[in-house]
Design a protein around this motif. Structure first.
Motif, PDB file in Angstrom:
ATOM      1  N   ASP A  92       1.202  -1.293  -0.391  1.00 36.02           N
ATOM      2  CA  ASP A  92       0.036   0.008   0.218  1.00 36.02           C
ATOM      3  C   ASP A  92       0.977   0.931  -0.141  1.00 36.02           C
ATOM      4  OD1 ASP A  92      -1.289   2.099   0.972  1.00 36.02           O
ATOM      5  OD2 ASP A  92      -3.315   0.627   1.159  1.00 36.02           O
ATOM      6  N   TRP A  97      -2.381  -3.407 -10.788  1.00 37.83           N
ATOM      7  CA  TRP A  97      -3.373  -3.163 -10.797  1.00 37.83           C
ATOM      8  C   TRP A  97      -4.669  -4.155 -11.127  1.00 37.83           C
ATOM      9  CZ3 TRP A  97      -5.994  -2.503  -6.382  1.00 37.83           C
ATOM     10  CH2 TRP A  97      -7.761  -2.217  -6.396  1.00 37.83           C
ATOM     11  N   TYR A 105      -6.129  -2.199  -1.197  1.00 45.09           N
ATOM     12  CA  TYR A 105      -5.347  -1.144  -1.818  1.00 45.09           C
ATOM     13  C   TYR A 105      -6.475  -0.682  -1.634  1.00 45.09           C
ATOM     14  CZ  TYR A 105      -1.911  -4.760  -2.396  1.00 45.09           C
ATOM     15  OH  TYR A 105      -0.840  -5.171  -2.036  1.00 45.09           O
ATOM     16  N   HIS A 116      -7.221   3.329  -5.944  1.00 47.36           N
ATOM     17  CA  HIS A 116      -6.501   1.973  -5.442  1.00 47.36           C
ATOM     18  C   HIS A 116      -4.872   2.717  -4.496  1.00 47.36           C
ATOM     19  CE1 HIS A 116      -3.546   1.818  -8.237  1.00 47.36           C
ATOM     20  NE2 HIS A 116      -4.379   1.649  -9.155  1.00 47.36           N
ATOM     21  N   HIS A 117      -4.571   2.375  -4.045  1.00 45.33           N
ATOM     22  CA  HIS A 117      -3.727   2.555  -2.880  1.00 45.33           C
ATOM     23  C   HIS A 117      -1.889   1.735  -3.534  1.00 45.33           C
ATOM     24  CE1 HIS A 117      -5.332   6.311  -0.898  1.00 45.33           C
ATOM     25  NE2 HIS A 117      -6.045   5.043  -0.960  1.00 45.33           N
ATOM     26  N   LEU A 118      -2.365   0.977  -4.636  1.00 44.92           N
ATOM     27  CA  LEU A 118      -1.302   0.022  -4.750  1.00 44.92           C
ATOM     28  C   LEU A 118      -0.433   0.572  -5.285  1.00 44.92           C
ATOM     29  CD1 LEU A 118      -0.687  -3.130  -5.320  1.00 44.92           C
ATOM     30  CD2 LEU A 118      -1.650  -2.290  -7.390  1.00 44.92           C
TER      31      LEU A 118
END
Length: 184
Positions: free
Chosen positions: A67, A114, A126, A147-149
């Motif tokens: 993350d 993603w 994520y 998302h925070h991937l």
């Protein structure tokens, strides 16, 4: 150089990379979940398990996801030097890998990752509103819109391989393609 007779340098290097690459596709491979050690923002050592997503011998790189808001991402941005520790009971091998990590928050590499992750149950991790390690509230947090991937590409500086065996332990260091046999 004192080379043990049972393995040539090229054979050992190829075997190490074969095991690393297998770990990226075999969920049961012991090297799939190495420990990653970093320097915390407080200057103290930090260690946690990550999931190995790619191992590329031709570029000497290892890849894992995180993350982008995680402490490990912040630690690697502040100090990119890190170490992976792999252990395999089946092989009786320990592999320590010193790396320089690059954290990618956006771009084609992240979007390709993603596309894979978004189809799995892990996607929710994520998309969480709060950052990893945040205290859970009594109410459910809304799901984030994006998302925070992050994709972490770790460029290998050196590898330290150790085999524990009844016949005698063996150890070698791999630096810039050169293998040196060491005292175990």
């Amino acid at each position: 150089m004192n080379t043990p007779p049972s393995a040539t340098e090229a054979d050992l290097v190829q075997r190490i990379w074969t095991e690393l690459q297998r770990a990226t596709v075999d969920r049961h491979h012991e090297w799939r979940s190495p420990v990653l050690a970093t320097i915390g923002l407080d200057g103290l050592p930090q260690a946690r398990t990550v999931v190995l997503r790619n191992a590329e011998a031709s570029t000497s790189q290892l890849v894992f996801f995180t993350d982008s808001r995680s402490p490990k991402a912040a630690e690697l941005l502040a100090q990119p030097a890190a170490t992976f520790v792999f252990w395999s009971k089946r092989l009786s091998w320990q592999l320590r890998v010193r790396v320089q990590a690059q954290v990618h928050h956006a771009g084609p590499l992240v979007e390709a990752a993603w596309d894979r992750v978004s189809q799995s149950p892990a996607a929710g991790d994520y998309l969480a509103h709060a950052a990893p390690g945040a205290v859970l509230g009594s109410s459910t947090s809304p799901v984030a819109q994006s998302h925070h991937l992050a994709v972490v590409v770790a460029h290998i500086d050196s590898m330290d391989w150790l085999e524990l065996a009844r016949e005698g332990h063996r150890r070698a260091r791999l630096d810039n393609g050169l293998l040196t046999w060491l005292v175990p």
